[in-house]
Design an enzyme around this catalytic site. Structure first.
Site, PDB file in Angstrom:
ATOM      1  N   GLU A 140       0.834  -1.198   0.000  1.00 30.12           N
ATOM      2  CA  GLU A 140       0.000   0.000   0.000  1.00 30.12           C
ATOM      3  C   GLU A 140       0.871   1.250   0.000  1.00 30.12           C
ATOM      4  O   GLU A 140       1.727   1.397   0.878  1.00 30.12           O
ATOM      5  CB  GLU A 140      -0.909   0.003   1.241  1.00 30.12           C
ATOM      6  CG  GLU A 140      -1.983  -1.057   1.163  1.00 30.12           C
ATOM      7  CD  GLU A 140      -2.488  -1.533   2.520  1.00 30.12           C
ATOM      8  OE1 GLU A 140      -3.381  -2.398   2.534  1.00 30.12           O
ATOM      9  OE2 GLU A 140      -1.974  -1.070   3.546  1.00 30.12           O
ATOM     10  N   GLU A 149      -4.814  -6.838   2.426  1.00 32.18           N
ATOM     11  CA  GLU A 149      -3.626  -7.642   2.713  1.00 32.18           C
ATOM     12  C   GLU A 149      -3.826  -9.100   2.347  1.00 32.18           C
ATOM     13  O   GLU A 149      -2.898  -9.771   1.893  1.00 32.18           O
ATOM     14  CB  GLU A 149      -3.223  -7.520   4.189  1.00 32.18           C
ATOM     15  CG  GLU A 149      -2.596  -6.184   4.570  1.00 32.18           C
ATOM     16  CD  GLU A 149      -3.606  -5.059   4.717  1.00 32.18           C
ATOM     17  OE1 GLU A 149      -4.825  -5.333   4.655  1.00 32.18           O
ATOM     18  OE2 GLU A 149      -3.188  -3.902   4.897  1.00 32.18           O
ATOM     19  N   HIS A 186      -0.722  -0.199  15.404  1.00 35.46           N
ATOM     20  CA  HIS A 186       0.483   0.229  14.705  1.00 35.46           C
ATOM     21  C   HIS A 186       1.748  -0.122  15.498  1.00 35.46           C
ATOM     22  O   HIS A 186       2.810   0.406  15.203  1.00 35.46           O
ATOM     23  CB  HIS A 186       0.459   1.741  14.472  1.00 35.46           C
ATOM     24  CG  HIS A 186      -0.552   2.205  13.465  1.00 35.46           C
ATOM     25  ND1 HIS A 186      -1.895   2.134  13.679  1.00 35.46           N
ATOM     26  CD2 HIS A 186      -0.410   2.760  12.234  1.00 35.46           C
ATOM     27  CE1 HIS A 186      -2.531   2.630  12.631  1.00 35.46           C
ATOM     28  NE2 HIS A 186      -1.662   3.012  11.740  1.00 35.46           N
TER      29      HIS A 186
HETATM   30  C1  LIG Z   1      -6.158  -3.631   7.176  1.00 35.30           C
HETATM   31  C2  LIG Z   1      -5.475  -2.315   7.108  1.00 35.30           C
HETATM   32  N1  LIG Z   1      -4.462  -2.150   6.242  1.00 35.30           N
HETATM   33  C3  LIG Z   1      -3.813  -0.982   6.167  1.00 35.30           C
HETATM   34  C4  LIG Z   1      -4.172   0.060   6.965  1.00 35.30           C
HETATM   35  C5  LIG Z   1      -3.399   1.368   6.899  1.00 35.30           C
HETATM   36  N2  LIG Z   1      -4.273   2.405   6.364  1.00 35.30           N
HETATM   37  C6  LIG Z   1      -4.906   3.250   7.192  1.00 35.30           C
HETATM   38  S1  LIG Z   1      -5.953   4.223   6.379  1.00 35.30           S
HETATM   39  C7  LIG Z   1      -5.539   3.577   4.877  1.00 35.30           C
HETATM   40  C8  LIG Z   1      -6.206   4.073   3.645  1.00 35.30           C
HETATM   41  C9  LIG Z   1      -7.696   4.007   3.764  1.00 35.30           C
HETATM   42  O1  LIG Z   1      -8.297   4.629   2.698  1.00 35.30           O
HETATM   43  P1  LIG Z   1      -9.871   4.710   2.550  1.00 35.30           P
HETATM   44  O2  LIG Z   1     -10.488   3.413   2.908  1.00 35.30           O
HETATM   45  O3  LIG Z   1     -10.158   5.220   1.197  1.00 35.30           O
HETATM   46  O4  LIG Z   1     -10.329   5.748   3.658  1.00 35.30           O
HETATM   47  P2  LIG Z   1      -9.832   7.226   3.936  1.00 35.30           P
HETATM   48  O5  LIG Z   1      -8.616   7.133   4.780  1.00 35.30           O
HETATM   49  O6  LIG Z   1      -9.596   7.898   2.624  1.00 35.30           O
HETATM   50  O7  LIG Z   1     -10.937   7.864   4.699  1.00 35.30           O
HETATM   51  C10 LIG Z   1      -4.579   2.588   5.047  1.00 35.30           C
HETATM   52  C11 LIG Z   1      -3.962   1.832   3.956  1.00 35.30           C
HETATM   53  C12 LIG Z   1      -5.228  -0.158   7.863  1.00 35.30           C
HETATM   54  N3  LIG Z   1      -5.636   0.809   8.697  1.00 35.30           N
HETATM   55  N4  LIG Z   1      -5.868  -1.338   7.923  1.00 35.30           N
END
Ligand SMILES: Cc1ncc(C[n+]2csc(CCOP(=O)(O)OP(=O)(O)O)c2C)c(N)n1
Lengths: 371, 326
Positions: free
Chosen positions: B29, B60, B129
């Protein structure tokens, strides 16, 4: 119809974006079914949330709060998605960016601040407020939203649940599993997806091939709708339909709200790395708060004095919340052990005792070196 | 030689591996244009293009599973898990498929893949985290687990992990990403998987640890020397599986006392396995029971309580005192 024909369908047309107000505040859809007081209430909420959000991001940048996820730009989604829910009855299952909706449902601002300051107490919704704690693991909460609505159905209660996710949140299996379960068991769940174009840096085009998220409803045979997420009246309308349908036994709905976050993903993120200033400005020109303000003014129910008053009130109220949050004591050592089970296990009690003895010795030692 | 931070050493290691072997690619990611949330993959998209620096959809289970497919087909995916806690959705693939395919196919297929996992606490991050995922997988045969504590090892172990024909969980101490610099050779070199390092020589007590807590142990060792005149030997395991049992046991036989340190929850941790191994191989040499300095049996708390949870030099010193004065 063959699959090739289906693929040729214009999904953007089929899932036309619902809109009530144009960006300049003129009515382009059906007149909303809201009283002047409700319209003003909605406006106040959006202003309040923006003031809260900016203040929190500043606190985070100053180190007075930990990493913060701002929703600035998405206020119409935050307010519109939770506005019709029955407090004390309906449930929401939010992400880290839905602390605006949580407040609309009744979570105190102070709690959200404590959460981001790093205190578990901030995750505790007051009695009677059915806001599940912020879910950071993406999309997991959607399945819980389905389960809660399913339970309500089994218990013959007409509770509605709303599961929140972003555009990135539509990729994990949990999203698809949640939609399928909701469809199969016809649960009273609204999936409220804020498509803010980016999952951190990853744009929609790398996240999914479909032109819309809403069209995924077709595969699960549930209603799907796209809505202008910068138009709070449209969000309110779409959510009213979805919530009413769910409550009356009509099952789940997938809502895709088109929106944009103005700020960073979270405090340390630098959005300049992956999106342009022009794109940001394009979205700022469609600002949800400004749009509703223009509409209220055009209806003759909003004055400059009202505007001044609402910002003064929002700032004062947020300031009071900051003061209250910062006045909270640090979480105790006991709090780390007390809540894991109904009653701590003997091993946990041993660990608690050890840690307290160590910390007592340490602070004595520190007192000596400083004394 | 250039002085690099740990994150720069990893970035350099990735580029070196990708220049050397066209089958190596990175995926995860935000690892492409954005260069990763920690900037570990900065510049890789620009140099190697979108086919070898892949921004994946947020899932994942999807991309770790797909990486296994790539690996059995002959590529060498180096997958970034954005933060330790988000390895959880990939668990199914790790335990039921990736760890087993070599054995199940009697060697016909294998999975030369590396999962880079920013690990452990100490940066006051949000929930999920700051996890100690080694404990999720040390009990799952088929996965190697590597944990560097400094820039030199980070690059050398990463290159060895990429070269390794089996799946490796590469745990990066995120707290040390930018905390100090050290000399890192240019170009290709490896640090053999399964070889511990003596981070500090000593004769009075052995401290066994890995990753971020090598530094906690070193700090405690200095305190023990200053306050008591005891010389602690700090063994940096560098790799949990394979494990350098010989170095561990030789050190314990020499010092006759041992302390194990990790921030994973106490019960059932790899640290406890170390105690068991010492019992198996050096019990009769011990002057005192082995002491464990660990996290607690609670989830990593939110940031205001993080310091309650994490082992510090004071707790390690107390453990040293307990085994020395037993
Ligand atoms: C399972 C998981 N993988 C990775 C992350 C790290 N992460 C946090 S927010 C995010 C992006 C999320 O994007 P979106 O669903 O579009 O929501 P937004 O943050 O734009 O509101 C990632 C990859 C996570 N929180 N949970």
């Amino acid at each position: 119809m063959s699959t090739t024909q289906a693929n040729a369908l214009d999904m953007e047309q089929l899932f036309e974006v619902r809109r009530v107000l144009s960006p300049d505040g003129t009515l382009v859809g059906p007149e909303p079914d809201l009283t002047p007081d409700q319209l003003k209430d909605v406006y106040r909420w959006m202003v309040y949330l923006r003031v809260f959000d900016q203040r929190s991001l500043n606190l985070s940048r100053q180190g007075r709060m930990g990493t913060f996820a701002p929703f600035g730009g998405q206020e119409a989604c935050q307010v519109g998605s939770a506005y019709w829910l029955a407090k004390g009855k309906d449930w929401i299952f939010p992400t880290y960016r839905d602390h605006g909706a949580m407040q609309v449902l009744g979570v105190p601002t102070k709690n959200i601040m404590r959460y981001y300051m790093g205190d578990e107490q901030g995750s505790k919704a007051p009695e009677g407020v059915n806001a599940f704690p912020i879910s950071i693991p993406i999309a997991t909460q959607l399945v819980h939203a389905v389960g809660a609505a399913w339970a309500a159905k089994i218990k013959k209660e007409d509770t509605v649940t709303v599961g929140y996710a972003g555009d990135g949140g539509t990729s994990p299996g949990d999203f698809h599993e949640a939609l399928n379960f909701a469809a199969v068991y016809n649960t009273a769940t609204v999936f409220f997806i804020q498509n803010n174009r980016y999952a951190i840096s990853t744009p929609n085009a790398k996240q999914f091939k479909t032109k819309t998220i809403a069209q995924r409803s077709l595969a699960y045979d549930i209603p799907g709708v796209r809505v202008d997420g910068q138009d709070v009246l449209a969000v309110l309308q779409v959510m009213k339909e979805a919530v009413d349908r769910a409550r009356s036994g009509g099952g789940p709905t997938l809502v895709e709200a088109l929106t944009f976050r103005y700020g960073p993903h979270t405090t340390p993120d630098d959005p300049k790395k992956y999106r342009t200033q022009e794109e940001l400005e394009e979205w700022q020109a469609k600002d949800p708060i400004e749009r509703l303000r223009k509409y209220l003014v055009s209806k003759g129910i909003w004055s400059d004095a009202d505007e001044q008053a609402v910002y003064d009130w929002a700032k004062e109220t947020v300031n009071a919340a900051v003061e209250a949050a910062e006045a909270e004591p640090r979480p105790s050592v006991d709090a780390m052990f007390d809540y894991l089970y109904e009653k701590p296990t003997p091993e946990l009690e041993r660990q608690r005792e050890y840690l307290k003895a160590y910390l007592a010795k340490k602070s004595q030692g520190e007192a000596k070196t400083h004394g | 030689m250039a002085k690099l931070t740990l994150i720069q050493a990893i970035n350099d290691g990735l580029k070196v591996a990708m220049r050397r072997d066209p089958n190596v690619l990175i995926m995860g990611e935000d690892v492409g244009i954005n260069g990763g949330v920690f900037r570990a993959t900065e510049g890789i998209h620009a140099e190697f293009g979108a086919d070898r620096a892949i921004d994946v959809p947020l899932a994942e289970s999807g991309f770790v599973g797909a990486a296994m497919g790539m690996a059995i087909y002959g590529l060498k995916p180096v997958v970034e898990i954005q933060f330790d806690g988000f390895l959880a959705p990939a668990h199914e693939h790790l335990v039921n498929q990736i760890a087993r395919i070599r054995n199940r196919s009697r060697g016909r297929w294998h999975v030369p893949m590396v999962l880079r996992i920013p690990s452990w606490g100490g940066i006051k991050a949000l929930e999920h985290h700051s996890e100690s995922i080694e404990n999720w997988y040390v009990n799952n045969p088929g996965l190697k687990i590597v944990a560097p504590s400094n820039p030199y090892d980070a690059k050398g172990l990463l290159l060895a992990a990429i070269e390794d024909p089996d799946p490796v969980l590469f745990m990066e101490p995120k707290r040390l990403y930018r905390s100090f610099r050290a000399e890192v050779p240019e170009g290709y070199y490896t640090v053999e998987l399964g070889k511990a390092a003596i981070a500090r020589e000593g004769t009075d007590v052995t401290i066994l640890t890995y990753g971020v807590h090598v530094h906690t142990a070193l700090e405690a060792a200095e305190k023990a020397a200053a306050e008591h005149g005891w010389q602690a030997e700090v063994v940096d395991l560098r790799s949990l599986n394979p494990l350098d049992l010989d170095t561990i046991i030789a050190s314990v036989k020499k010092t006759r006392r041992a302390v194990v340190v990790s921030e994973a929850p106490r019960t059932g941790g790899f640290h406890s396995e170390l105690v068991a191994l010492i019992n198996d191989h050096a019990l009769e040499y011990l002057e005192a029971p082995v002491a464990r300095v660990t996290g607690f049996d609670v989830p990593m708390p939110y940031l205001l309580s993080e310091d309650f949870f994490l082992p510090d030099a004071g707790r390690v010193l107390e453990a040293i005192e307990s085994v020395k004065t037993y």
